[in-house]
Write a protein that holds these residues in place. Structure first.
Motif: not given
Ligand code: NAG
Ligand code: NAG
Ligand code: NAG
Ligand code: NAG
Ligand code: NAG
Ligand code: NAG
Ligand code: NAG
Ligand code: NAG
Ligand code: NAG
Ligand code: NAG
Length: 581
Positions: A145-159
């Motif tokens: 859902q997150t990638t779809q909402a951001l219109n991205d294919d993949f996601i990197m989360k940085e903390y």
């Protein structure tokens, strides 16, 4: 005898070159104590497209003993998605912990996710939480859902977390509220970082309230934006040893007024000030900037504005990076501007030379903005406007870089609800078959297209005149004075960084739609423009400055956030004007 000679040689060599050696060391990148790149479920060693080496988590000392998990390869993989670390994953049907033995101190934790089907599981059922030490990084998190909402294919989360113990535990746990849920991860990165984001000295002010906001060892941060304003994307290996990714800023600019980009003047000497570590931000960030433009009349009539979508109910640390890059600006009060965050004054009189001492010297400022609860996602506005009360020489503003971090709440939580995918406006023929590259992580956002449409009183719209280029103009003391009157110069929203649309015929490498990949350009129908501008609703009128009426509205076209402007001057006129300047 030979040894003596050799030592003598070394001594002389050292003596001669020590100063430059020292200089090299002082400008060196940060060297992390801990550096773990785990490519989950992959074969022993892999190298990513950025040249970084990843090890497998199969049989790794970090994986938990007796944990219940499996590995899998993505059932399908979009060619635009990097193979490493996104091709393989580890899947968890129950709680699973990675334990990283690390040195005490701050760490970047980066999690990599690609929402595909693994081992025949439905990607929509991957709903899980992730904790790192005492902090909740993600909760009820749906990658799909997150990638779809951001219109991205993949996601990197940085903390960024401080680890006060010798073990950093990162735990994945499938959501208990949905029956078939599972967790997965494609890659985990744990890298030591210097404590460059703390504001324990009280240097960051809560915007709108005159109180300092302390970011200290107990604070966990999530980087939500890291932007090289006026410059290009910077890959992790192009960073200063911290492996941060910086993206170009054009996708975040709000409205039609894009300002102009500028690179450091050839006789401006870049130099980190003493006391500021060189790894705070790379030279590439400080040596490029975005300014409002050469026409001071226009500058006085608009705000150079960026818009960043963020989750509600958290405080955000906004770090702004500045460095004067223009040769003509050398003294105090030559360029003074105000900085607004969420429509509140964060800085009334920003004067980069006054802060940094001289041109070519970087400086950064921290602000904290509270984004109140409300709709799950809200926009965080950053706007610059000339400050005129000090009668500065130029009415303009400058910005070189932006970093935005979510700050953990009182319970140590950083997770918010999943963003909701926006409904797709229009039925664009091209949207169904977007080329894979246009949807890639960094490309899609960059594809902001400025549509410039000219017309007269009769609203004769000349549609389809699209610009895909960038105004990278060298402005050498060529400000037009406010008395020059409107020149018809239009700060166009343009795509790209290496193109120049400065002049009409000569060095135009990226002017018209036809010269660009079709996925970057699009022709708008009259109906679309009419609907985008709510039938030319006067309420949407942005400004009547020197460039006529500018209408604006967000359009979801090809699931890109496009910005469309309807301006009075014709493109040819714009080009001519910029050529004359
Ligand atoms: C691991 O998960 C599988 C599939 O869910 C299950 O059949 C198995 O009993 C689990 N093993 C342990 C040790 O929990
Ligand atoms: C913050 O943590 C680091 C490493 O964990 C430690 O060296 C430092 O003294 C701590 N600072 C404070 C103010 O406690
Ligand atoms: C995956 O699950 C979603 C939502 O539960 C459903 O709409 C979709 O059809 C499923 N996909 C497959 C391939 O089963
Ligand atoms: C979890 O996320 C899903 C999808 O965004 C949402 O429908 C659901 O309400 C969320 N549940 C909780 C407990 O937040
Ligand atoms: C990390 O996890 C391991 C195994 O789950 C546990 O034994 C240990 O106490 C944890 N350590 C910390 C610092 O949380
Ligand atoms: C930069 O160089 C130009 C031409 O070489 C010169 O006119 C100008 O004064 C220089 N500017 C500064 C700040 O030294
Ligand atoms: C800031 O102002 C803009 C334009 O007036 C408005 O659309 C936006 O909602 C405001 N943002 C906040 C956080 O008040
Ligand atoms: C610029 O933004 C500030 C803060 O939102 C607002 O008060 C001001 O009216 C804006 N100026 C212009 C010209 O839009
Ligand atoms: C962040 O979380 C830590 C640990 O729970 C807590 O001590 C700290 O107060 C939190 N910070 C803020 C700003 O709430
Ligand atoms: C998209 O591509 C498919 C197969 O390549 C084709 O059948 C379909 O007509 C295309 N759709 C559009 C809207 O062009």
């Amino acid at each position: 005898m030979r040894n003596v000679d050799k030592n003598l040689c070394l001594l002389i060599f050292g003596f001669l070159f020590l100063p430059s050696l020292l200089h090299l060391i002082s400008a060196a990148d940060y060297v992390p104590t801990d550096k773990v790149l785990l490519n989950c479920g992959a074969s022993p060693e892999t190298t990513d497209s950025d040249g970084r080496k990843w090890t497998s988590d199969i049989g790794s000392k970090f994986a938990s003993k007796g944990g219940n998990s499996s590995t899998s390869t993505a059932a399908t993989q979009d060619p635009s998605v990097p193979q490493v670390p996104y091709m393989t994953a580890r899947i968890f049907q129950s709680e699973y912990t990675y334990s990283f033995p690390v040195a005490l101190g701050h760490k970047f934790v980066r999690l990599y996710f690609y929402p595909a089907s693994y081992s025949g599981l439905n990607a929509s059922n991957a709903i899980f939480s992730v904790t790192a030490g005492p902090y909740t990084l993600l909760k009820n998190f749906s990658v799909a859902q997150t990638t779809q909402a951001l219109n991205d294919d993949f996601i990197m989360k940085e903390y960024s977390v401080n680890v006060p113990t010798e073990i950093l535990n990162i735990t994945f746990k499938p959501s208990s509220s949905s029956p078939n849920s599972y967790a997965f991860v494609n890659g985990i990165e744990v890298v030591s970082m210097p404590d460059i984001y703390n504001t324990a000295d009280g240097a960051s002010m809560m915007v709108g309230e005159n109180v300092a906001f302390i970011i200290d060892n107990s604070t966990a941060l999530e980087n939500v934006y890291r932007v090289n304003v006026g410059g290009n994307d910077i890959s992790p290996s192009g960073d200063t040893g911290l492996f941060r990714s910086w993206s170009a800023d054009s996708q975040y600019i709000f409205g039609a007024a894009f300002g102009v980009t500028e690179t450091i003047g050839s006789n401006v000497t870049f130099q980190y000030p003493s006391g500021m570590p060189t790894y705070v931000a790379p030279v590439d960030v400080y040596s490029t900037a975005r300014l409002m433009g050469p026409n001071q009349n226009i500058n006085l009539n608009y705000n150079l504005t960026w818009m960043f979508t963020v989750g509600s109910g958290f405080s955000y640390l906004v770090r702004l990076h500045f460095c004067e890059v223009e040769e003509v600006i050398t003294r105090h009060n030559q360029r003074v501007f105000s900085i607004f965050l969420n429509n509140q004054t964060a800085e009334r009189e920003a004067d980069v030379i006054a802060w940094a001492g001289k041109q070519g010297v970087p400086v950064y400022k921290d602000y904290v903005v509270l984004v109140p609860t409300g709709a799950p996602q809200q926009d965080l506005w950053l706007a610059l406007h000339p400050y005129t009360a000090t009668k500065s020489q130029y009415y303009d503003a400058i910005l070189n870089g932006v970093e935005i971090f979510k700050v953990n709440d009182t319970s140590g939580n950083l997770a918010g609800p999943n963003p909701v995918p926006a409904s797709i406006v229009g039925n664009e023929p091209s949207s169904a078959n977007r080329s894979s590259s246009s949807s890639s992580h960094s490309n899609y956002l960059k594809a902001i297209i400025g549509g410039s449409v000219g017309g007269g009183i009769a609203a004769v719209l000349i549609v389809g005149l699209l610009v895909c280029g960038v105004c990278r103009r060298r402005r050498k003391a060529k400000y037009s004075s406010p008395s020059d009157g409107p020149s018809g110069w239009l700060p166009l929203s343009l795509y790209g960084h290496s193109h120049s649309a400065g002049s009409a015929k000569t060095n135009t490498t990226g002017s018209y739609a036809s010269s660009h990949p079709s996925n970057l350009c699009r022709h708008f129908s009259f109906a679309e423009i009419k609907s985008a501008t709510k039938n030319f609703d006067e309420a949407l009128l942005l400004g009547v400055g020197g460039f006529g009426k500018v209408y604006k509205e967000k359009l979801m076209v090809e699931q890109l956030r496009l910005q469309l402007s309807v301006g009075i001057p014709l493109l040819s006129k714009v080009c001519m004007n910029s050529k004359l300047r």
